[in-house]
Design an enzyme around this catalytic site. Sequence first.
Site, PDB file in Angstrom:
ATOM      1  N   CYS A   1       0.664  -1.299  -0.074  1.00 45.03           N
ATOM      2  CA  CYS A   1       0.172  -0.050  -0.035  1.00 45.03           C
ATOM      3  C   CYS A   1       0.784   1.166   0.085  1.00 45.03           C
ATOM      4  O   CYS A   1       1.535   1.585  -0.879  1.00 45.03           O
ATOM      5  CB  CYS A   1      -1.007   0.029   1.242  1.00 45.03           C
TER       6      CYS A   1
ATOM      7  N   HIS B   1      -3.519  -4.838   0.451  1.00 46.08           N
ATOM      8  CA  HIS B   1      -3.210  -5.417   1.475  1.00 46.08           C
ATOM      9  C   HIS B   1      -3.095  -7.001   1.572  1.00 46.08           C
ATOM     10  O   HIS B   1      -4.134  -7.438   2.218  1.00 46.08           O
ATOM     11  CB  HIS B   1      -3.995  -4.738   2.758  1.00 46.08           C
TER      12      HIS B   1
ATOM     13  N   GLU C   1      -1.411  -8.860   3.813  1.00 46.01           N
ATOM     14  CA  GLU C   1      -1.405  -9.161   4.984  1.00 46.01           C
ATOM     15  C   GLU C   1      -2.850  -9.594   5.662  1.00 46.01           C
ATOM     16  O   GLU C   1      -3.008 -10.152   6.633  1.00 46.01           O
ATOM     17  CB  GLU C   1      -0.658  -8.229   5.965  1.00 46.01           C
TER      18      GLU C   1
END
Length: 258
Positions: free
Chosen positions: A127, A229, A231
């Site tokens: 990001c 994102h 994660e």
Amino acid sequence: MALNDSDINNSDTPRPVIGLTTYLEQASTGVWNVPASFLPRVYFEAVNRAGGIAVLLPPQPVSPEIARQVLGSLDGLIVSGGKDIDPARYGQEPHESTDAPRHDRDAWEDALLQAAIDTETPFLGICRGLQVLNVALGGTLHQHLPDVIGSNRYNLGGGIFNVNRVSVAQESLLADALAGDDSVAVKSYHHQAIDQLADGLRVTARSDDGLVQAVELPDVPFGLAVQWHPEEDVDSDIRLFEALVQAAAQHATERARA
């Protein structure tokens, strides 16, 4: 592929050390309310699950020499998400929606990325990390996407990640990491994006509105950044972290031999 338990327990296959940049935020815990280094757990859990050792890197005074010293102790680098980059770094006045600048973090992450490139240390930008890479190499950003695309599809607010689909360029580092998938659903939470692409970067994913969703730096063995994102989605897809950890393990092996 992630390192398995037998790899981890084998002394001949040490886990690569991955540095993750962090936020400097005012934080409350117990009786304390102080500035503190902060990073959501999902980031370093993803590194652990992919077979790496996570080390957190708080913003601090930096020079090219310090950045190279830090990279010398790491096998890989993740530049994480967070607040907007100071628009002065790419020659613009701030939009009314742009976050107040975090000069310490901007300088810290810029120096770490430059050192990673110079030392060919594998890195993954997430990001804001994609935006830091583009700005560090001379590119610019759209400061507020609703003004550009007419919607808030990439930032619903309230900490809610919206799902968007991106098309992946084949014969790319990203495609290799995703085992050849040409389209993936991703979790987005950003209101800025790449405008002018920096020289040397290659776009390797876009959304259907044409926005850049991933770039890579072909001049280094592993230099990848995504606008989304990953994660937040490791239960279903940890492949980007696995690719970084694998590249970091190879980097560590080659550095030891040298």
